[in-house]
Design a protein around this motif. Structure first.
Motif: not given
Length: 320
Positions: A96-112
């Motif tokens: 909780l002090q030093h760990g890596q939070p969960v990373s959630r990503l959404v990718t928008i490709p070029e030309g979308t």
């Protein structure tokens, strides 16, 4: 007697400390859990929830005392954390002090196109609220992180802010080679370049063709501008109809010279840069070459010869 009493007290404190230390490092979460920590949360405010889930050894009072004695004084991070089964009280605090939070990503490709941006964000789990439809060309294609519980509108807002920053950064670096007079015109032309070629190495060459056409008042004749009013940028899934080629929609560049009413997709940084600094050449035509790229021509006669070669390739492939 006093000496024996002091020894007994010291021994008791040592045993108690050792027991607390073993409890601090021993035990563990009974199963995998996910913890969501809000901004400004403290160990005191989190502790009751951790106790209910069985994630801490003992009760809150005991755990906070052990944290003060054995743990770090650093603050708790905001974010989403995955706690594996068997995580000790010591490891939990460190996470909780030093760990890596969960990373959630959404990718928008070029030309979308924006309608697909809206659909992608609307389908993301763990977010709140409706996904607004962003103005076409206002979103910068990239990968964006988001947190559980965040508003969908906020995620799209970050995408739009990134586009604004990118255009503001690139606009002062523009050359006088292409006759686009506003940032919006640059994004509009970049969206056509983005849809016309997926080959990074020829973006500036394609941009140069369209800039040359704009200079001489020649129609852009870009198929994606015909498709956009029909599907809002989604794939057409068939050949363009003659009626669609003839339709004066404000976007159809086969009907009018100049730029369409607005962008037909969300172009990437490199396509915007290509429009603002296009390749300088004399080409005003291009057609597919059968390898994923294009072949360019200066005259209509050269272009017609290139088109004939392209049709021959398509016939060999059984596409015509």
């Amino acid at each position: 007697m006093k000496r024996l009493l002091l020894i007994a007290v010291a021994a008791g404190l040592l045993v108690g400390t050792l027991g607390a230390w073993l409890l601090w490092w021993g035990g563990g979460a009974p199963k995998d859990e996910t913890i969501v920590v809000e901004e400004g949360a403290t160990l005191t405010s989190l502790c009751p929830g951790l106790e209910r889930k069985g994630l801490i050894p003992g009760n809150c009072t005991t755990y906070r005392a052990m944290a003060r004695l054995f743990g770090s004084a650093d603050g708790i991070q905001a974010g989403e954390f995955e706690v594996p089964a068997g995580t000790s009280g010591a490891a939990l605090l460190d996470l909780l002090q030093h760990g890596q939070p969960v990373s959630r990503l959404v990718t928008i490709p070029e030309g979308t196109p924006s309608i697909i941006v809206q659909e992608k964000v609307a389908a993301l789990p763990f977010l709140t609220g409706a996904a607004p439809l962003p103005a076409e060309g206002s979103v910068l294609p990239d990968s964006y992180g988001y947190k559980r519980g965040e508003a969908r509108a906020a995620v799209i807002g970050r995408m739009q802010a990134a586009m604004t920053r990118t255009v503001d950064e690139l606009w002062p670096k523009r050359t006088p080679t292409c006759p686009v007079s506003t940032k919006q015109e640059a994004v509009t032309l970049a969206s056509i370049v983005e849809k016309e070629t997926g080959k990074a190495s020829e973006r500036r060459a394609v941009a140069g063709v369209y800039c040359n056409r704009l200079k001489i008042g020649m129609k852009l004749d870009a198929d994606p501008t015909v498709i956009y009013p029909v599907t809002k940028g989604k794939p057409l899934g068939r050949r363009i109809l003659r009626s669609e080629l003839n339709a004066d929609t404000g976007y159809n560049t086969y009907r009018r010279a100049g730029l369409p009413l607005g962008p037909i997709a969300n172009p990437g940084r490199e396509s915007i840069a290509a429009v603002l600094d296009p390749e300088q050449h004399q080409y005003i035509y291009f057609v597919a070459d059968g390898t994923g790229g294009h072949v360019f021509a200066r005259t209509l006669a050269e272009h017609n010869a290139n088109v004939a070669k392209w049709y021959a390739i398509r016939r060999q492939r059984g596409e015509m």
